[in-house]
Scaffold this active site. Structure first.
Site, PDB file in Angstrom:
ATOM      1  N   ASP A   1      -4.460 -18.638  18.658  1.00  0.00           N
ATOM      2  CA  ASP A   1      -6.200 -18.856  18.264  1.00  0.00           C
ATOM      3  C   ASP A   1      -6.114 -19.625  17.201  1.00  0.00           C
ATOM      4  OD1 ASP A   1      -8.470 -17.237  19.537  1.00  0.00           O
ATOM      5  OD2 ASP A   1      -8.808 -17.586  17.511  1.00  0.00           O
ATOM      6  N   SER A   2      -7.366 -20.403  17.063  1.00  0.00           N
ATOM      7  CA  SER A   2      -7.664 -21.225  16.006  1.00  0.00           C
ATOM      8  C   SER A   2      -8.079 -20.268  14.702  1.00  0.00           C
ATOM      9  CB  SER A   2      -8.630 -22.154  16.548  1.00  0.00           C
ATOM     10  OG  SER A   2      -9.945 -21.529  16.926  1.00  0.00           O
TER      11      SER A   2
ATOM     12  N   ASP B   1      -8.054 -18.111  28.328  1.00  0.00           N
ATOM     13  CA  ASP B   1      -9.054 -17.580  28.283  1.00  0.00           C
ATOM     14  C   ASP B   1     -10.166 -18.195  27.465  1.00  0.00           C
ATOM     15  OD1 ASP B   1     -11.168 -15.750  28.978  1.00  0.00           O
ATOM     16  OD2 ASP B   1     -10.427 -14.095  27.584  1.00  0.00           O
TER      17      ASP B   1
ATOM     18  N   PHE C   1      -6.085 -19.070  23.430  1.00  0.00           N
ATOM     19  CA  PHE C   1      -7.541 -18.624  22.901  1.00  0.00           C
ATOM     20  C   PHE C   1      -7.340 -17.067  23.147  1.00  0.00           C
ATOM     21  CE2 PHE C   1      -7.937 -22.401  25.575  1.00  0.00           C
ATOM     22  CZ  PHE C   1      -8.297 -23.322  24.708  1.00  0.00           C
TER      23      PHE C   1
ATOM     24  N   ARG D   1      -7.434  -7.975  31.985  1.00  0.00           N
ATOM     25  CA  ARG D   1      -6.200  -7.803  30.824  1.00  0.00           C
ATOM     26  C   ARG D   1      -5.338  -6.454  31.420  1.00  0.00           C
ATOM     27  NH1 ARG D   1     -10.710  -8.781  26.975  1.00  0.00           N
ATOM     28  NH2 ARG D   1     -11.070  -6.373  27.056  1.00  0.00           N
TER      29      ARG D   1
ATOM     30  N   CYS E   1     -15.584 -18.817  31.538  1.00  0.00           N
ATOM     31  CA  CYS E   1     -16.728 -18.083  31.286  1.00  0.00           C
ATOM     32  C   CYS E   1     -17.983 -18.811  31.501  1.00  0.00           C
ATOM     33  CB  CYS E   1     -16.698 -17.006  30.042  1.00  0.00           C
ATOM     34  SG  CYS E   1     -16.493 -18.244  28.537  1.00  0.00           S
TER      35      CYS E   1
ATOM     36  N   ASN F   1      -4.940 -25.406  16.847  1.00  0.00           N
ATOM     37  CA  ASN F   1      -5.835 -25.643  17.935  1.00  0.00           C
ATOM     38  C   ASN F   1      -5.288 -25.616  19.269  1.00  0.00           C
ATOM     39  OD1 ASN F   1      -6.373 -28.351  19.833  1.00  0.00           O
ATOM     40  ND2 ASN F   1      -8.369 -27.909  18.586  1.00  0.00           N
TER      41      ASN F   1
END
Length: 381
Positions: free
Chosen positions: A238-239, A285, A217, A202, A325, A264
């Site tokens: 983001d959701s 991400d 995300f 970041r 990840c 979404n």
């Protein structure tokens, strides 16, 4: 009392992998605890043991010790000591003090947020040791919180709870990261409060400049905040509306402006492509699409699709900052997936940087599960 493993279990421990599963345990105590592991008469390791768990043996030392409990807690003290330099340089920062298997502390994570520690124990034997864990942490922090609400505890036969172990735990704290600050909900945020493994990736964003950036995300705007220092327009997607509300609060606290979109990610990327939108930089991400080996094929397709969509949104010379990840998506698979996405979009990806986990999330080459984070900075040509 001792644990006896078969030849396959012995091979794993002799190769210095830390785990032995139930199928390779011949016999063991009836109750969980810390015990020596043997193959015949040969001592292989000292381990956390739980007869109720499929992950039956978690080694933490490959030589004898008179007091296994003391030896395990010494591993924790060593792990904390290795981070003291970072804490001294940035006491208001966020760092991982104990990284489970990576620090020979299987089933234990300790995260540091601006002077406060959050502990998460997911192996049964740690439960009785939490007071000692708090004692080791006390000299370095103002409070210690047990965030023992992870679903993995249920597989160990452990209850879920959140409670202070020591000191006065604030509802939230402000963490300094590079040139920005962000809020952490210690008792209710994701994982132990935030995602510390992307910290250095970041802060890398602070060196980049451009017109438009997209953070997909985004969660609470981690990448978006750093991007807003150098980009005129930053959109965080983001959701979770709750996470995006945190992102806006973080932006206001830093005197920065970001746009937030609750959507979404896959649908939104398709809509942007259809509208002909273009960006100078896109960050991806995503969560771990592959939570188990059986998920890998489906996850590979999902990673490829989201990266393909992002590539199509980038201007020539634009930058894709993309991550995975999931340790099941190995580094070769990750870069192979990106190559396929580039091929299908008829564009070239130039690798600017290959990155991964920071120093406080150590990787054991003998235990590949500790290597999970892949991060690539790519120029799209």
């Amino acid at each position: 009392m001792r644990i006896l493993v078969n030849e396959r279990g012995a091979e794993r421990l002799l190769s210095r992998h830390l785990w032995v599963f139930a199928r390779d345990v011949v016999s063991g105590p009836e109750a969980p605890g810390l015990f020596p592991v043997y193959w015949g008469r040969r001592l292989l390791a000292l381990a956390l043991y739980n007869p109720q768990s499929a992950l039956r043996v978690r080694a933490f030392r490959f030589r004898p010790a008179e007091d296994p409990e003391k030896a395990l807690l010494e591993n924790l003290q060593r792990a904390v000591s290795r981070r003291l330099g970072a804490l001294g340089r940035e006491p208001e920062g966020g760092f991982r003090l104990a990284h489970a298997e990576g620090d020979f502390l299987p089933g234990l994570v300790v995260d540091y947020y601006a002077g406060h520690a959050v502990v998460q124990a997911t192996a049964y034997a740690w439960e009785a040791l939490l007071p000692q864990v708090a004692e080791i942490l006390k000299p370095y922090v103002k409070s210690v919180l047990a965030r023992n609400d992870a679903k993995a505890r249920e597989m160990e036969g452990l209850p879920l709870y959140v409670r202070p172990l020591w000191g006065e735990v604030p509802e939230r704290v402000t963490v300094k990261e590079g040139r920005v600050r962000y809020l952490v909900d210690l008792k209710g945020g994701q994982k132990t409060g935030a995602f510390l493994d992307q910290r250095e990736n970041r802060t890398l964003m602070e060196s980049l400049r451009g017109e438009r950036a997209l953070d997909v995300f985004s969660y609470a705007g981690g990448f978006a905040l750093h991007l807003a220092l150098g980009f005129k327009e930053v959109v965080a997607v983001d959701s979770s509306g709750e996470a995006l509300a945190w992102a806006q609060e973080n932006a206001r606290m830093n005197g920065l402006a970001i746009q937030t979109v609750e959507a979404n990610a896959f649908d939104y990327l398709r809509a942007l492509e259809k509208a002909g939108e273009r960006f100078d930089l896109v960050v991806l991400d995503p969560p771990a699409f592959a939570k188990g080996k059986k998920d890998l094929e489906r996850a590979y397709r999902a990673y490829k699709e989201v990266n393909l969509r992002a590539i199509r949104l980038l201007k020539e010379g634009g930058v894709l900052a993309t991550a995975s990840c999931s340790h099941y998506l190995t580094e070769p698979l990750f870069y192979g997936m990106l190559a396929e996405a580039a091929k299908d979009t008829h564009r070239v990806l130039r690798v600017l940087e290959r990155r991964g986990q920071p120093f406080d999330h150590p990787v054991l080459l003998n235990h590949p599960e500790t290597h999970y984070l892949k991060f690539a900075l790519l120029e799209v040509l």
